[in-house]
Write an enzyme that holds these catalytic residues in place. Sequence first.
Site, PDB file in Angstrom:
ATOM      1  N   HIS A  23       2.997 -24.069 -33.299  1.00  8.95           N
ATOM      2  CA  HIS A  23       2.323 -23.559 -34.504  1.00  8.95           C
ATOM      3  C   HIS A  23       1.100 -22.723 -34.115  1.00  8.95           C
ATOM      4  O   HIS A  23      -0.011 -23.235 -33.997  1.00  8.95           O
ATOM      5  CB  HIS A  23       1.906 -24.757 -35.379  1.00  8.95           C
ATOM      6  CG  HIS A  23       1.491 -24.379 -36.761  1.00  8.95           C
ATOM      7  ND1 HIS A  23       1.760 -25.169 -37.856  1.00  8.95           N
ATOM      8  CD2 HIS A  23       0.826 -23.302 -37.250  1.00  8.95           C
ATOM      9  CE1 HIS A  23       1.276 -24.595 -38.945  1.00  8.95           C
ATOM     10  NE2 HIS A  23       0.700 -23.467 -38.600  1.00  8.95           N
ATOM     11  N   ASP A  73      -2.048 -25.053 -34.719  1.00  6.59           N
ATOM     12  CA  ASP A  73      -2.370 -24.258 -35.911  1.00  6.59           C
ATOM     13  C   ASP A  73      -3.541 -23.312 -35.612  1.00  6.59           C
ATOM     14  O   ASP A  73      -4.405 -23.069 -36.457  1.00  6.59           O
ATOM     15  CB  ASP A  73      -2.679 -25.144 -37.120  1.00  6.59           C
ATOM     16  CG  ASP A  73      -2.633 -24.362 -38.434  1.00  6.59           C
ATOM     17  OD1 ASP A  73      -2.266 -23.161 -38.420  1.00  6.59           O
ATOM     18  OD2 ASP A  73      -2.965 -24.939 -39.487  1.00  6.59           O
ATOM     19  N   HIS A 108      -9.790 -15.898 -37.214  1.00 13.29           N
ATOM     20  CA  HIS A 108     -10.273 -15.074 -38.322  1.00 13.29           C
ATOM     21  C   HIS A 108     -11.460 -14.250 -37.845  1.00 13.29           C
ATOM     22  O   HIS A 108     -12.290 -14.755 -37.091  1.00 13.29           O
ATOM     23  CB  HIS A 108     -10.708 -15.947 -39.500  1.00 13.29           C
ATOM     24  CG  HIS A 108      -9.560 -16.590 -40.211  1.00 13.29           C
ATOM     25  ND1 HIS A 108      -8.656 -15.875 -40.960  1.00 13.29           N
ATOM     26  CD2 HIS A 108      -9.157 -17.877 -40.268  1.00 13.29           C
ATOM     27  CE1 HIS A 108      -7.748 -16.705 -41.462  1.00 13.29           C
ATOM     28  NE2 HIS A 108      -8.019 -17.916 -41.051  1.00 13.29           N
TER      29      HIS A 108
END
Lengths: 435, 317
Positions: A62, A309, A313
């Site tokens: 992930h 995960d 950003h």
Amino acid sequence: MTAYLITGAKIVVGGPESERVADLLIDNGEIVAVGTNLDTPTDVETIDAKGLIALPGLVDLHTHLREPGREDAETVLTGTKAAALGGFTAVHAMANTDPVADTAGVVEQVWRLGREAGYADVYPIGAVTVGLKGTQLAELGAMADSAARVRVFSDDGMCVWDAALMRRALEYVKAFGGVIAQHAQEPRLTQGAQMNEGELSGVLGLTGWPSVAEESIIARDILLNGHVGSKLHICHLSTKGSVEIVRAAKKRGFEVTAEVTPHHLLLTEDLATSYNPVFKVNPPLRTKADVEAVREGLADGTIDIVATDHAPHPVEDKDCEWSAAAFGMLGLETALSVVQHAMIDTGLMTWAELADRMSYRPAAIGQVSEHGRPLEAGAPANLTLIDPAARRTVVPGESASLSRNTPFDGMELPGRVVATFLRGEPTVLDGKPAR
Amino acid sequence: MRHLLSAGDLTRDDATLILDTAEEMRSLADRPIKKLPALRGRTVVNLFFEDSTRTRISFEAAAKRLSADVINFSAKGSSVSKGESLKDTALTLQAMGADGVVCRHGSSGAPHLLATSGWMTGSVVNAGDGTHEHPTQALLDAFTMRRHLGSLEGRRITIVGDVLHSRVARSNVLLLSTLGADVTVVAPPTLLPVGMSSWPCTTSYDLDSVLPKSDAVMMLRVQRERMNDAFFPSAREYSRRYGLDVHRMAQLPDEAIVLHPGPMNRGMEISAQVADSTRSVIVEQVTNGVAIRMAVLYLLLSGSPETSTTSTEEQTA
């Protein structure tokens, strides 16, 4: 191709008892031999690995690599470099790129970029529905048949909330042995949600993301999958209730696999008190009781794997007020340290079990045969050497990722990746990128 | 005290000092010249990311009566929706030398971020953030109650309405309990946050059982649109079960008062007769709002280290 002799490492081979100190000879992309007093070629390069642990190369099921579309946050190159520095040799790239990875064209592009980057093998995950919109199945078969050979499908970030569509997706991928990785989040229960719903969300005035929104979808999908007999994987499970549901389901013979993130193994919701959006993530950080439950679930095998995960950003999407900020945290470079801290140093898991949760099993779920193999003669030389005694303080600016949104900023964590090998080639040496 | 972000940050002594200072400020309203030189030369910025004419003009009047220079910065309607703008706005205010920033923002925690991010050095006053807090509203409510009821120690105060979405309720529960009051919040279960056990108050779903034991009742504004999200079936049903009309008001003890932070939905949470009755102190709350905000600005800005000696001499209010 240079041959490498890694001497004196504690080698994690298989089951819990199979850690042994030995030498490891790598040549031509393979592990040639494991043992002592090995016959070595004359021009071999020796790495003194005394005190280090040799693990099979980690596999992340992930990862958000952000390319194509958000190359300001991460690229396949920078993301896989971060992966290598974290001990990973393979990552599965999530589908929520721009354009969405919902066609053979996009998944092949990502797959090819991974090949070119050379730091880790990149296995694209295909979207379940067109544009992640949850209304129409994407061309799952075309992605499966493409050069990228997609086997894992996910609308991660969005839940496949329509029960009929989820049923069809699970059924459809049976034709090529695919797995549906569900982001379990009931959308109506989480409208505008900002953090875990509980006492603290009420005090902070942040809209709550209740546990039941995750648990109800997990329960539904396990039952759906039981009905159609396909492969279901639960992404980033985060609550005590979810652990209990999966544990009970497995006991009753339902086929399901589940993952937990490093941050859900360590961090709790009270970090939101700072209103610092670096702690904003989906699913949200939960309570201490949830952290204890996911640790226990990972230790007893209820939760099959750790998946990062990793969600880069750009600064402006985190340097702002909470409700305007993006969800997500970096994870690749800190995963191993966090798992060591939360699971090994606490005595909950052995290194062999860590190899199972972070290499063998994620490779098995992702159906990646090149990775997740025990360190034995004849296996591809995908491995990582770590120094479990080292301690380091996380400094965001030192990350190989293009982004800086690590929630572990300033935290002292155990363990350090010293070297990583991908098919016999070092991607990391002396803790630094080697390419 | 450098910032006022949460009513929960105030000790009883802090709160009492603000209320006592506000008493002095309020007496100023009866003098022919309603102005003090305390904040002369200091700049106060009203930074409003949400419309709120009442709160803004209250702060504006307060700052002007203290002789501060006031700049109104309304970000509503401009391209401000993403956080980068909050940062840029803060940097701009810093560059302009704002000594105090009064911030109203739709995102819970935004004033907290302004105060802690290092983007600016001025004092931050939370003028309402998202569904989090509105500390000056709680202070003016406490001030108003204190003028009518005397000490709030042991006083029974009931807050009725949309507690889930109310920053006024959060700040009031924290402040009133700090001041020793027994606070009860009343709402339909859908409009109470889950897990309220840590809140320093009791909760009830039944207004009629609480009213006879209330020294003050605060009615919160309830948006009719909430019924679209199934928080309650209809405005009429809400009004029947949780609205304060004259019949319900009759259950209150004789000296009890009725408050509302405004703006009111007459006929919804409060009937017109109640709002205009002698028990209602709603208009007085507005007057007291200016005095409270004067007190807060005075205490935050007049004594800070970079203040020159001339302004210390002016601290004679």
